[in-house]
Design a protein around this motif. Structure first.
Motif, PDB file in Angstrom:
ATOM      1  N   UNK A  59       0.837  -1.193   0.000  1.00  0.00           N
ATOM      2  CA  UNK A  59       0.000   0.000   0.000  1.00  0.00           C
ATOM      3  C   UNK A  59       0.876   1.249   0.000  1.00  0.00           C
ATOM      4  N   UNK A  60       0.463   2.227  -0.763  1.00  0.00           N
ATOM      5  CA  UNK A  60       1.072   3.550  -0.762  1.00  0.00           C
ATOM      6  C   UNK A  60      -0.048   4.521  -0.405  1.00  0.00           C
ATOM      7  N   UNK A  61      -0.116   4.918   0.874  1.00  0.00           N
ATOM      8  CA  UNK A  61      -1.182   5.791   1.338  1.00  0.00           C
ATOM      9  C   UNK A  61      -0.737   7.254   1.293  1.00  0.00           C
ATOM     10  N   UNK A  62      -1.661   8.128   0.990  1.00  0.00           N
ATOM     11  CA  UNK A  62      -1.350   9.550   0.964  1.00  0.00           C
ATOM     12  C   UNK A  62      -2.536  10.349   0.495  1.00  0.00           C
ATOM     13  N   UNK A  63      -2.339  11.663   0.341  1.00  0.00           N
ATOM     14  CA  UNK A  63      -3.383  12.515  -0.218  1.00  0.00           C
ATOM     15  C   UNK A  63      -3.585  12.137  -1.680  1.00  0.00           C
ATOM     16  N   UNK A  64      -4.814  12.189  -2.147  1.00  0.00           N
ATOM     17  CA  UNK A  64      -5.129  11.716  -3.494  1.00  0.00           C
ATOM     18  C   UNK A  64      -4.403  12.487  -4.584  1.00  0.00           C
ATOM     19  N   UNK A  65      -4.216  13.797  -4.376  1.00  0.00           N
ATOM     20  CA  UNK A  65      -3.540  14.608  -5.388  1.00  0.00           C
ATOM     21  C   UNK A  65      -2.117  14.160  -5.658  1.00  0.00           C
ATOM     22  N   UNK A  66      -1.268  14.050  -4.631  1.00  0.00           N
ATOM     23  CA  UNK A  66       0.092  13.559  -4.850  1.00  0.00           C
ATOM     24  C   UNK A  66       0.127  12.142  -5.407  1.00  0.00           C
ATOM     25  N   UNK A  67      -0.802  11.287  -4.992  1.00  0.00           N
ATOM     26  CA  UNK A  67      -0.834   9.926  -5.532  1.00  0.00           C
ATOM     27  C   UNK A  67      -1.103   9.948  -7.027  1.00  0.00           C
ATOM     28  N   UNK A  68      -2.018  10.817  -7.432  1.00  0.00           N
ATOM     29  CA  UNK A  68      -2.304  10.966  -8.870  1.00  0.00           C
ATOM     30  C   UNK A  68      -1.047  11.404  -9.619  1.00  0.00           C
ATOM     31  N   UNK A  69      -0.332  12.380  -9.066  1.00  0.00           N
ATOM     32  CA  UNK A  69       0.872  12.878  -9.725  1.00  0.00           C
ATOM     33  C   UNK A  69       1.937  11.798  -9.833  1.00  0.00           C
ATOM     34  N   UNK A  70       2.061  10.972  -8.804  1.00  0.00           N
ATOM     35  CA  UNK A  70       3.031   9.881  -8.848  1.00  0.00           C
ATOM     36  C   UNK A  70       2.715   8.936 -10.002  1.00  0.00           C
ATOM     37  N   UNK A  71       1.438   8.634 -10.173  1.00  0.00           N
ATOM     38  CA  UNK A  71       1.018   7.749 -11.264  1.00  0.00           C
ATOM     39  C   UNK A  71       1.318   8.389 -12.612  1.00  0.00           C
ATOM     40  N   UNK A  72       1.036   9.679 -12.733  1.00  0.00           N
ATOM     41  CA  UNK A  72       1.314  10.384 -13.990  1.00  0.00           C
ATOM     42  C   UNK A  72       2.798  10.367 -14.307  1.00  0.00           C
ATOM     43  N   UNK A  73       3.636  10.347 -13.266  1.00  0.00           N
ATOM     44  CA  UNK A  73       5.080  10.329 -13.471  1.00  0.00           C
ATOM     45  C   UNK A  73       5.621   8.929 -13.740  1.00  0.00           C
ATOM     46  N   UNK A  74       4.726   7.931 -13.714  1.00  0.00           N
ATOM     47  CA  UNK A  74       5.139   6.582 -14.062  1.00  0.00           C
ATOM     48  C   UNK A  74       5.341   5.627 -12.916  1.00  0.00           C
ATOM     49  N   UNK A  75       4.878   5.989 -11.702  1.00  0.00           N
ATOM     50  CA  UNK A  75       5.013   5.064 -10.571  1.00  0.00           C
ATOM     51  C   UNK A  75       4.307   3.745 -10.901  1.00  0.00           C
ATOM     52  N   UNK A  76       4.921   2.615 -10.567  1.00  0.00           N
ATOM     53  CA  UNK A  76       4.377   1.300 -10.934  1.00  0.00           C
ATOM     54  C   UNK A  76       3.204   0.873 -10.056  1.00  0.00           C
TER      55      UNK A  76
END
Length: 268
Positions: A59-76
């Motif tokens: 699990x990678x828990x956090x605020x939804x905004x930063x999580x979205x940005x991580x995904x956009x940057x290519x987080x697996x």
């Protein structure tokens, strides 16, 4: 204590880096989820993994905004659960999620809380006009903060002096500030207040119509290397045991996520 938290922390957690190394192994799933889901998901993870010993869920828990940005940057990431539709909409528009997997898993509500031992005469939202220190999630990237901002506007309190405001990086940080007595009051999800009912007291629930509906959409990422395993875990979360566990932690469940529920967005 810092009054504001400038900038969004986009650094990936060690677990995310680990998955870059181990992504070829079939039994590992990364789930990025809103921090308000922490307790319920950790309970469900234990049940699920006891029945699927060959699978490991991170699990990678956090605020939804930063999580979205991580995904956009290519987080697996294999599966994403946001605390609002905004972040999921952004990923869907950028074709980062499997459209036929998206559905609304849960709903929630915002409550006004104070420290358990508080003697301040705060009886409702109208009293926030004179509260010295009010904490909420940063509206720039924390869904609970955006909902809180809408509530303040609805209550005619959008003009509160900025020097009275404290902004947290996520709802759990907001909750902790209130529990420690660092602030006089705070706005959090009702589910977060429930897990610290021995340290905080709920004063009022946000009125109907004071903010947009609070929905938790879930979807499988197109970049997932294990889409079938992600689908099975998602089905478990939306199934009877998942609904029972989420309900126990105070969430309102939306029914089983199915293909015919895909592409759901927050109602306007």
């Amino acid at each position: 204590m810092n009054k504001r938290f400038a900038g969004v922390r986009l650094g990936w957690f060690p677990a995310l880096f680990f998955l870059w190394i181990a992504q070829g192994e079939a039994a590992e799933l990364m789930v990025s989820a809103a921090s308000s889901l922490t307790d319920a998901l950790n309970v469900l993870k234990e049940v699920y993994q006891s029945r699927h010993p060959d699978e490991t869920i991170f699990f990678n828990f956090g605020a939804s905004g930063p999580l979205e940005k991580q995904i956009e940057e290519g987080a697996p990431v294999d599966l994403f659960i946001s605390a609002s539709g905004k972040e999921m909409d952004a990923l869907q528009q950028k074709k980062r999620i499997r459209d036929d997997s998206r559905c609304n898993l849960l709903s929630n509500e915002i409550v006004l809380i104070v420290p358990k031992a508080s003697t301040a005469s705060i009886r409702g939202f109208s009293d926030l006009a004179r509260v010295p220190r009010l904490v909420m999630g940063d509206p720039g990237f924390v869904p609970a903060g955006r909902y809180a901002k809408e509530i303040l506007k609805f209550q005619g309190l959008s003009g509160l002096p900025e020097d009275r405001m404290v902004y947290g990086e996520n709802v759990r940080q907001v909750l902790e500030y209130v529990a420690r007595g660092d602030v006089d009051a705070g706005l959090v999800f009702s589910t977060d207040a429930l897990i610290m009912k021995d340290r905080v007291r709920v004063i009022a629930v946000a009125p109907n119509g004071s903010h947009e509906p609070i929905l938790y959409p879930v979807a499988i990422l197109k970049q997932s290397t294990h889409p079938q395993a992600a689908r099975e875990f998602m089905d478990f979360l939306a199934g009877p045991e998942g609904r029972e566990a989420f309900s126990r932690f105070g969430f309102k469940t939306m029914g089983k996520c199915r293909a015919d529920q895909s592409n759901q967005r927050n109602p306007s």
